[in-house]
Design a protein around this motif. Structure first.
Motif, mmCIF file in Angstrom:
data_model
loop_
_atom_site.group_PDB
_atom_site.id
_atom_site.type_symbol
_atom_site.label_atom_id
_atom_site.label_comp_id
_atom_site.label_asym_id
_atom_site.label_seq_id
_atom_site.Cartn_x
_atom_site.Cartn_y
_atom_site.Cartn_z
ATOM 1 N N GLU A 1 32.591 4.778 -15.101
ATOM 2 C CA GLU A 1 31.973 5.169 -16.195
ATOM 3 C C GLU A 1 31.205 4.219 -16.891
ATOM 4 O OE1 GLU A 1 31.612 8.184 -17.257
ATOM 5 O OE2 GLU A 1 32.959 9.387 -16.024
ATOM 6 N N ARG A 2 31.248 2.905 -16.420
ATOM 7 C CA ARG A 2 30.662 1.996 -17.180
ATOM 8 C C ARG A 2 29.263 1.436 -16.509
ATOM 9 N NH1 ARG A 2 35.769 -1.742 -18.603
ATOM 10 N NH2 ARG A 2 35.673 -1.349 -20.842
ATOM 11 N N PRO A 3 28.224 1.764 -16.946
ATOM 12 C CA PRO A 3 27.081 1.505 -16.141
ATOM 13 C C PRO A 3 26.757 -0.044 -16.016
ATOM 14 C CG PRO A 3 26.702 2.814 -17.995
ATOM 15 C CD PRO A 3 28.081 2.400 -18.182
ATOM 16 N N ALA A 4 27.446 -0.540 -17.179
ATOM 17 C CA ALA A 4 27.207 -2.127 -16.840
ATOM 18 C C ALA A 4 27.798 -2.811 -15.660
ATOM 19 C CB ALA A 4 27.831 -2.941 -18.237
ATOM 20 N N HIS A 5 28.868 -2.475 -15.225
ATOM 21 C CA HIS A 5 29.599 -2.666 -14.127
ATOM 22 C C HIS A 5 28.632 -2.574 -12.712
ATOM 23 C CE1 HIS A 5 33.747 -2.748 -15.764
ATOM 24 N NE2 HIS A 5 32.978 -3.666 -16.394
ATOM 25 N N LEU A 6 28.185 -1.493 -12.957
ATOM 26 C CA LEU A 6 27.206 -0.947 -11.777
ATOM 27 C C LEU A 6 26.175 -1.770 -11.725
ATOM 28 C CD1 LEU A 6 27.741 3.037 -11.913
ATOM 29 C CD2 LEU A 6 28.787 1.624 -10.611
ATOM 30 N N LEU A 7 25.232 -1.908 -12.799
ATOM 31 C CA LEU A 7 24.404 -2.822 -12.713
ATOM 32 C C LEU A 7 24.499 -4.190 -12.346
ATOM 33 C CD1 LEU A 7 22.687 -1.531 -16.039
ATOM 34 C CD2 LEU A 7 21.574 -1.319 -13.754
ATOM 35 N N ARG A 8 25.657 -4.535 -12.739
ATOM 36 C CA ARG A 8 25.984 -6.107 -12.361
ATOM 37 C C ARG A 8 26.220 -5.984 -10.993
ATOM 38 N NH1 ARG A 8 30.382 -9.973 -15.034
ATOM 39 N NH2 ARG A 8 30.521 -11.338 -13.256
ATOM 40 N N PHE A 9 26.945 -5.145 -10.132
ATOM 41 C CA PHE A 9 27.430 -5.326 -8.909
ATOM 42 C C PHE A 9 26.582 -4.688 -7.684
ATOM 43 C CE2 PHE A 9 30.628 -4.794 -5.670
ATOM 44 C CZ PHE A 9 31.060 -6.053 -5.615
ATOM 45 N N CYS A 10 26.069 -3.691 -8.152
ATOM 46 C CA CYS A 10 25.407 -2.760 -6.931
ATOM 47 C C CYS A 10 23.744 -2.908 -6.914
ATOM 48 C CB CYS A 10 25.761 -1.313 -7.074
ATOM 49 S SG CYS A 10 27.439 -1.194 -7.215
ATOM 50 N N GLU A 11 23.156 -2.815 -5.792
ATOM 51 C CA GLU A 11 21.808 -2.786 -5.559
ATOM 52 C C GLU A 11 21.104 -1.500 -5.162
ATOM 53 O OE1 GLU A 11 23.145 -4.055 -1.321
ATOM 54 O OE2 GLU A 11 23.649 -4.596 -3.342
ATOM 55 N N ARG A 12 21.899 -0.445 -4.913
ATOM 56 C CA ARG A 12 21.507 0.591 -4.561
ATOM 57 C C ARG A 12 22.409 1.641 -5.110
ATOM 58 N NH1 ARG A 12 22.642 2.792 1.465
ATOM 59 N NH2 ARG A 12 22.097 4.795 1.577
ATOM 60 N N ALA A 13 21.918 2.800 -5.286
ATOM 61 C CA ALA A 13 22.461 3.969 -5.888
ATOM 62 C C ALA A 13 22.074 5.502 -5.369
ATOM 63 C CB ALA A 13 22.365 4.218 -7.619
ATOM 64 N N LEU A 14 23.517 6.123 -5.215
ATOM 65 C CA LEU A 14 23.180 7.353 -4.880
ATOM 66 C C LEU A 14 23.300 8.357 -5.931
ATOM 67 C CD1 LEU A 14 25.129 7.595 -1.618
ATOM 68 C CD2 LEU A 14 22.825 7.515 -1.731
ATOM 69 N N LEU A 15 22.259 9.123 -6.348
ATOM 70 C CA LEU A 15 22.326 10.082 -7.528
ATOM 71 C C LEU A 15 23.012 11.379 -7.015
ATOM 72 C CD1 LEU A 15 21.939 10.272 -10.678
ATOM 73 C CD2 LEU A 15 19.557 10.854 -10.333
ATOM 74 N N LEU A 16 23.958 11.734 -8.015
ATOM 75 C CA LEU A 16 24.692 13.030 -7.616
ATOM 76 C C LEU A 16 24.410 14.151 -8.357
ATOM 77 C CD1 LEU A 16 28.225 12.137 -6.107
ATOM 78 C CD2 LEU A 16 26.064 13.066 -4.665
ATOM 79 N N ASP A 17 23.961 15.179 -7.827
ATOM 80 C CA ASP A 17 23.888 16.201 -9.132
ATOM 81 C C ASP A 17 24.543 17.762 -8.543
ATOM 82 O OD1 ASP A 17 23.207 17.958 -11.191
ATOM 83 O OD2 ASP A 17 21.218 18.410 -10.272
ATOM 84 N N ASN A 18 25.417 18.241 -9.178
ATOM 85 C CA ASN A 18 25.945 19.421 -8.374
ATOM 86 C C ASN A 18 26.130 19.557 -7.088
ATOM 87 O OD1 ASN A 18 26.368 20.537 -11.094
ATOM 88 N ND2 ASN A 18 25.089 22.040 -10.808
ATOM 89 N N ASP A 19 26.848 18.831 -6.425
ATOM 90 C CA ASP A 19 27.236 18.637 -5.189
ATOM 91 C C ASP A 19 26.019 18.447 -4.064
ATOM 92 O OD1 ASP A 19 25.611 20.881 -4.293
ATOM 93 O OD2 ASP A 19 27.178 22.347 -4.565
ATOM 94 N N THR A 20 24.928 17.784 -4.645
ATOM 95 C CA THR A 20 23.972 17.390 -3.405
ATOM 96 C C THR A 20 23.599 15.934 -4.333
ATOM 97 O OG1 THR A 20 22.608 18.599 -4.681
ATOM 98 C CG2 THR A 20 23.099 19.399 -2.601
ATOM 99 N N ILE A 21 23.128 15.244 -3.061
ATOM 100 C CA ILE A 21 22.714 13.848 -3.351
ATOM 101 C C ILE A 21 21.240 14.085 -3.623
ATOM 102 C CG2 ILE A 21 21.990 11.522 -2.175
ATOM 103 C CD1 ILE A 21 24.400 11.724 -0.606
ATOM 104 N N LEU A 22 21.026 13.718 -4.884
ATOM 105 C CA LEU A 22 19.581 13.756 -5.193
ATOM 106 C C LEU A 22 18.622 12.902 -5.113
ATOM 107 C CD1 LEU A 22 18.811 16.457 -7.145
ATOM 108 C CD2 LEU A 22 18.788 14.814 -9.229
#
Lengths: 245, 274
Positions: free
Chosen positions: B215-236
């Motif tokens: 739930e903390r965007p800062a953590h994701l920004l710091r650690f990850c270089e790639r993201a999967l965006l999920l919306d209502n059960d599908t990978i957007l």
């Protein structure tokens, strides 16, 4: 492996109350023995000596009810663990069965006490006793697999099972012997998978009174069927179990 | 018999191929068992399942840290559990080259009625450590979670704030080559969190893969270089973390309260016999 560790862990709880594992079945045997020999004396039930006859079957029966009743709830109770468990799901059931089996084995001295009191000692066929344990374990495994996976879909099942077990107690030759049942309906009484292991437990003490071969065959076949059904049902429902976790 | 199968020849660490899973719909308000049953009879409550994730295909490479971005009911937790194998997909296949350690509510699996040592054995075992491994790593786990001298105390008697670090340290001590982490990327007070960062960043550098939601965007920004965006059960979208986080507020929240919710069952006494 892990089961062992789990067991040890449960064990520490038991050791405090080890005496209870003995007192409880012993007390219960005494009560039932009193009721059925003293109060209902003239009608001969089971085989003699009755105290021994009773304790021999009641200990495994205890194991049976405990194991099945607990496994009905095993997945609900261990939800939090199940969610992160990378181990085979069956392990939870095995764990319940093994822990209850340990309890059963620890309470075996009760039979020794009963033998001393009644001064009756087993014949060579007592070697079938461990076989009975194995048969009962496999039967319970099959039954536990079925019940525990169905209980996930139908949560009320855990309660139904408890009532069912109570009914089973009176339908199974625990308090009485197969020979107490009227000839006519005896084959139907053998339509009970628990009959086989209980027969195996008793055969060491009353070799001449053992159940007829057909009864064994019927009961064993049922055990096998239960086991197979359990494995199949569990396979079907395993994804569902995990979803509910 | 083993639930989690490995594909050693797989090129990526984790591979999702058209994966979908349905989860039972949970009603938000749940009364006691009897009321629940009554409602079900009245047809108010159904036991239907809805798709929580559909048609998910992606690969995670070695040393990659992938953020799963989405609203709480978007299927992100299901995705993590599928990756770790603690959930079985209804369609499609999940392949993994190495075991994926699920760090999804590990803290909840700790038992108050067990000692710290027993908990380490239990949780470590669940996460895939053998007894020998546990024995070997036990001193280090105890030290790192700051519980020295309390190994044989019951967890209920140990300060509550120590539970998070304990769960976290056990999970990290599995030395897995891939992790599926929900929420607790770093735990404890700020100084402890810094230590956590060091440890997982060292793992990253060592080529360990991560799938993370937080739930903390800062953590994701710091650690990850790639993201999967999920919306209502599908990978957007399969994109950068910045992009995904920017688009997240635009997505609608899920209307259903699906599976994976917390709900404790009252412990029933099962010693009743005869």
């Amino acid at each position: 492996m892990l089961v062992q560790r789990d067991l040890q862990k449960q064990y520490t709880k038991f050791r405090l109350g080890y005496l209870w594992t003995i007192i409880e079945p012993l007390g219960m045997s005494m009560v039932l023995w009193f009721v059925f020999t003293m109060l209902l004396g003239p009608r001969k039930l089971g085989l003699q000596p009755y105290l021994l006859f009773l304790s021999i079957a009641i200990l495994p029966w205890w194991w049976f009810t405990k194991g099945i009743a607990q496994s009905a709830q095993v997945f609900q109770k261990n939800k939090n663990q199940l969610r992160i468990s990378t181990l085979p799901t069956e392990l939870w059931i095995l764990r319940v069965l093994l822990v209850t089996m340990m309890e059963f084995i620890l309470s075996l001295p009760v039979i020794g006490v009963a033998m001393l009191i009644t001064r009756t000692y087993p014949g060579p066929l007592i070697i079938l006793y461990p076989v009975g344990v194995v048969v009962q374990f496999l039967l319970m495994y099959g039954l536990a697999l079925t019940i525990s996976s169905c209980a996930v879909v139908v949560p009320d099942l855990a309660r139904i099972v408890r009532i069912g077990m109570r009914a089973m107690f009176y339908l199974t030759p625990v308090l009485y012997a197969m020979s107490n049942i009227p000839e006519r309906i005896r084959p139907f009484a053998a339509l009970n998978p628990v009959v086989a292991p209980i027969g195996l437990y008793r055969i060491g003490f009353w070799p001449q009174e053992h159940e007829s071969a057909t009864h064994y065959v019927i009961s064993f076949t049922l055990c096998a069927i239960v086991l197979v059904v359990g494995i199949l049902v569990f396979r079907r429902l395993e994804p569902r179990i995990l979803k509910e976790a | 018999m083993a639930r989690v199968h490995l594909t050693p020849t797989l090129e990526s660490v984790v591979q999702f191929e058209k994966v979908g899973v349905r989860l039972p719909v949970r009603q938000r308000r749940r009364g006691g068992g009897r009321r629940d049953r009554l409602r079900r009879m009245a047809g108010e409550v159904t036991r239907e399942e809805i798709w929580n994730l559909r048609d998910a295909s992606f690969d995670v490479a070695e040393g990659e840290a992938v953020a799963i971005v989405g609203h709480p009911e978007s299927g992100r937790e299901a995705l993590l559990r599928l990756a770790a194998g603690t959930l079985i997909p209804d369609e499609g296949v999940v392949r993994r080259r190495v075991p994926v350690v699920p760090v999804i509510g590990v803290g909840r699996a700790l038992g108050r009625n067990y000692t710290v040592r027993q908990n380490i054995y239990l949780v470590g075992g669940l996460l895939g450590m053998t007894p020998e491994m546990v024995v070997e790593r036990l001193p280090k786990i105890v030290k790192d979670s700051g519980l020295e001298g309390m190994v044989d105390k019951y967890l209920g008697d140990v300060p509550g704030r120590a539970r998070g670090p304990l769960a976290w340290t056990i999970a990290m001590a599995t030395e897995g080559r891939a992790y599926a982490i929900s929420e607790a990327m770093v735990v404890g007070d700020p100084t402890y969190q810094e230590r956590c960062w060091k440890i997982i960043e060292a793992k990253r550098a060592d080529g360990v893969s991560f799938l993370v939601t937080s739930e903390r965007p800062a953590h994701l920004l710091r650690f990850c270089e790639r993201a999967l965006l999920l919306d209502n059960d599908t990978i957007l979208a399969d994109t950068t973390v910045e992009d995904a986080l920017e688009r997240l507020p635009l997505l609608k929240r899920h209307k259903h309260d699906v599976g994976l919710a917390q709900e404790e069952l009252a412990d029933e006494d099962d010693d009743e016999l005869l």
